[in-house]
Structures are given as C-alpha cells and as structure tokens.
Scaffold this motif. Structure first.
Motif, PDB file in Angstrom:
ATOM      1  N   ARG A  71       3.150  -2.262  -2.754  1.00  0.00           N
ATOM      2  CA  ARG A  71       2.879  -1.000  -2.402  1.00  0.00           C
ATOM      3  C   ARG A  71       1.246  -1.282  -1.832  1.00  0.00           C
ATOM      4  O   ARG A  71       0.724  -0.340  -1.018  1.00  0.00           O
ATOM      5  N   GLN A  72       0.492  -2.121  -2.663  1.00  0.00           N
ATOM      6  CA  GLN A  72      -0.987  -2.273  -2.328  1.00  0.00           C
ATOM      7  C   GLN A  72      -1.132  -2.639  -0.998  1.00  0.00           C
ATOM      8  O   GLN A  72      -1.910  -2.316  -0.284  1.00  0.00           O
ATOM      9  N   TRP A  73      -0.192  -3.809  -0.593  1.00  0.00           N
ATOM     10  CA  TRP A  73      -0.270  -4.292   0.818  1.00  0.00           C
ATOM     11  C   TRP A  73       0.052  -2.961   1.644  1.00  0.00           C
ATOM     12  O   TRP A  73      -0.657  -3.174   3.015  1.00  0.00           O
ATOM     13  N   GLU A 128      -3.008  -0.974   2.180  1.00  0.00           N
ATOM     14  CA  GLU A 128      -4.258  -1.810   2.841  1.00  0.00           C
ATOM     15  C   GLU A 128      -3.889  -1.755   4.180  1.00  0.00           C
ATOM     16  O   GLU A 128      -4.871  -2.176   5.013  1.00  0.00           O
ATOM     17  N   LEU A 184       0.448   3.250  -7.109  1.00  0.00           N
ATOM     18  CA  LEU A 184       0.486   1.880  -6.797  1.00  0.00           C
ATOM     19  C   LEU A 184       1.593   1.190  -7.874  1.00  0.00           C
ATOM     20  O   LEU A 184       2.468   0.475  -7.587  1.00  0.00           O
ATOM     21  N   TYR A 185       1.331   1.450  -9.215  1.00  0.00           N
ATOM     22  CA  TYR A 185       2.167   0.981 -10.075  1.00  0.00           C
ATOM     23  C   TYR A 185       3.413   1.560 -10.434  1.00  0.00           C
ATOM     24  O   TYR A 185       4.642   0.822 -10.283  1.00  0.00           O
ATOM     25  N   GLN A 234       4.373  -3.255  -7.160  1.00  0.00           N
ATOM     26  CA  GLN A 234       2.683  -2.823  -7.304  1.00  0.00           C
ATOM     27  C   GLN A 234       1.877  -3.576  -5.982  1.00  0.00           C
ATOM     28  O   GLN A 234       1.522  -2.811  -5.253  1.00  0.00           O
ATOM     29  N   PRO A 235       2.038  -4.809  -6.072  1.00  0.00           N
ATOM     30  CA  PRO A 235       1.494  -5.722  -4.740  1.00  0.00           C
ATOM     31  C   PRO A 235       1.845  -5.486  -3.623  1.00  0.00           C
ATOM     32  O   PRO A 235       1.263  -5.385  -2.785  1.00  0.00           O
ATOM     33  N   TYR A 249      -3.857   5.528  -2.359  1.00  0.00           N
ATOM     34  CA  TYR A 249      -2.920   5.815  -3.740  1.00  0.00           C
ATOM     35  C   TYR A 249      -3.495   5.315  -4.771  1.00  0.00           C
ATOM     36  O   TYR A 249      -4.444   4.550  -4.745  1.00  0.00           O
ATOM     37  N   ALA A 287      -4.402   3.951  -8.623  1.00  0.00           N
ATOM     38  CA  ALA A 287      -3.955   2.745  -9.192  1.00  0.00           C
ATOM     39  C   ALA A 287      -2.783   2.947 -10.049  1.00  0.00           C
ATOM     40  O   ALA A 287      -1.585   2.099  -9.881  1.00  0.00           O
ATOM     41  N   ARG A 302       5.591  -9.140   0.490  1.00  0.00           N
ATOM     42  CA  ARG A 302       4.392  -8.855   0.887  1.00  0.00           C
ATOM     43  C   ARG A 302       3.929  -9.979   1.606  1.00  0.00           C
ATOM     44  O   ARG A 302       3.154  -9.750   2.709  1.00  0.00           O
TER      45      ARG A 302
END
Length: 231
Positions: free
Chosen positions: A131-133, A136, A172-173, A128-129, A167, A169, A103
């Motif tokens: 996928r979050q990036w 976003e 994302l997890y 998880q972080p 997505y 939570a 990330r």
C-alpha cells in the motif's frame, strides 16, 4: 482448481478485472485465471507471465489444451518484463506472492506501466509496504477485500492511478477501505492478529537475550493499533 473452476480467492480476483480487459497475469502459474476469463468471454486478450520454467510450461500447456493460443500469449519473463508495448494492457493481476515481492515487481517494472492500467493485487502478507508503494506512486486504492479460504486470510487490493492521496500509517497497515467496512472476516483476522502480537510481546519479555528496543516498540505499537481498531 483448474482452468474452469477457480479457487474462491481467484474468483474474487476475477471479479475485479474489467470486462473486455487486455490482461497481464504476472506469476500466472498454471495460467488458470486468464484461461478461465477467456473461456467466459470476460476479457479480450491476455498475457500470462512466468519467471520459472516449470510453471511457464504448465501455463503453455493449459493455454494450448484450451485452444486459446491466439488469444493468450505465455511468456517466460521476470515480472512486468512479460509486458510488451504492443500488448495494450489495461489490467494487471499479480496474485499469491508476498506484498514486498509484488511491490518489487511493480517498482522494477515501472517503465512498463502506462498509468492507465487497473492493478488487481492479491498479496500473501506484506500488505502494508505494498500500500505504501501504491500511495507513493500515485495509485488510489479503489477496492479492498478480505476473505478466508482453507484457514488462511487473503487480501485483494485494487488500485488505479489517480490524484495523489495520502493514507495514514494505520490506513496503510489495515487498509483504508477495510477499516471503514469492518467486515466479519476483517475483524476475525485482526482479533487473531492481536492474540499473536500479545504472545510475541510476552515472548520478548521472557527472552534470555535482549530484544532490540525498536523491535519491541514496533510490535507494541501494532498491538495498540489493533486494540483501538477492535474497541
């Protein structure tokens, strides 16, 4: 593993790199992935980027001994700084690092991304972080794969810039596509993970020093998500 015989993990990564791609392999280590793909005639050109001098020299040697210096450029650079505008990169692979590290590489190198590349990412944890990036920054996850090799579980995430996607939570997890496919490896991983979370909660309960409530609640929520997933 060598430039002719890739590990199962790297073979699965290779399967997601488009034919005739111009590949940037970031953190290329020995350069096995781009060299193997070039030898198979699967890609058009490649850049192998390495931050540390020892693997950089290993990659240089692999490329030189394969006679591919004109097709594969090896660069000593931090992350996406290995990519130059004239490279015309159409695919970027980043493998074998923590998801947070991948990330951070993507985030600090955003100026080097033209938005047309396919990202083939293989994080060692920290999905998880990552996928979050991706979410976003306007990337849609096209494909996810989970495999087990040498007792370890490895995830592969393939993404491209697309229409904005949201997505949950839980997605994302676990991975939005993994949740749908529910492969045997996926279920096995999360059965093991549930046991680990339950043991962690038991350890918290027996700890002599109070564990921060936020941390307890976070692990408890993850255990609930996994239990619901496996139900």
């Amino acid at each position: 593993m060598n430039e002719q015989t890739l590990s199962m993990r790297l073979e699965r990564v290779a399967a997601h790199i488009p034919a005739d791609a111009r590949l940037a392999d970031i953190g290329s280590d020995h350069g096995y992935l781009p060299v193997a793909l070039m030898r198979r005639g699967a890609i058009a050109a490649a850049v192998a980027g390495e931050l540390a001098s020892t693997p950089f020299r290993s990659a240089e040697r692999t490329v030189r001994e394969s006679g591919l210096e004109r097709r594969i450029t090896v660069r000593l650079a931090n992350g996406l700084a290995a990519i130059e505008p004239g490279d015309g990169i159409t695919a970027i692979s980043i493998c074998g690092m923590g998801g947070e590290t991948i990330r951070d590489i993507l985030d600090s190198g955003k100026a080097r991304l033209n938005g047309q590349e396919r990202l083939i990412l293989q994080p060692n944890g920290g999905e998880q972080p990552l996928r979050q990036w991706l979410m976003e920054n306007g990337y849609r996850i096209l494909c996810e794969e989970l495999l087990r090799e040498n007792r370890f579980y490895y995830e592969i995430i393939v993404a491209e810039r697309a229409e904005p996607v949201m997505y949950t939570a839980e997605e994302l997890y676990f991975g939005p596509l993994q949740m749908q496919a529910r492969s045997p490896a996926f279920l096995s991983k999360w059965q093991r993970m549930l046991r680990h979370k339950q043991q962690t909660l038991a350890n918290f309960a027996q700890a002599r020093q109070a564990v921060p409530e936020e941390k307890v609640q976070d692990v408890a929520q993850q255990a609930r998500w996994i239990s619901e997933l496996l139900a």
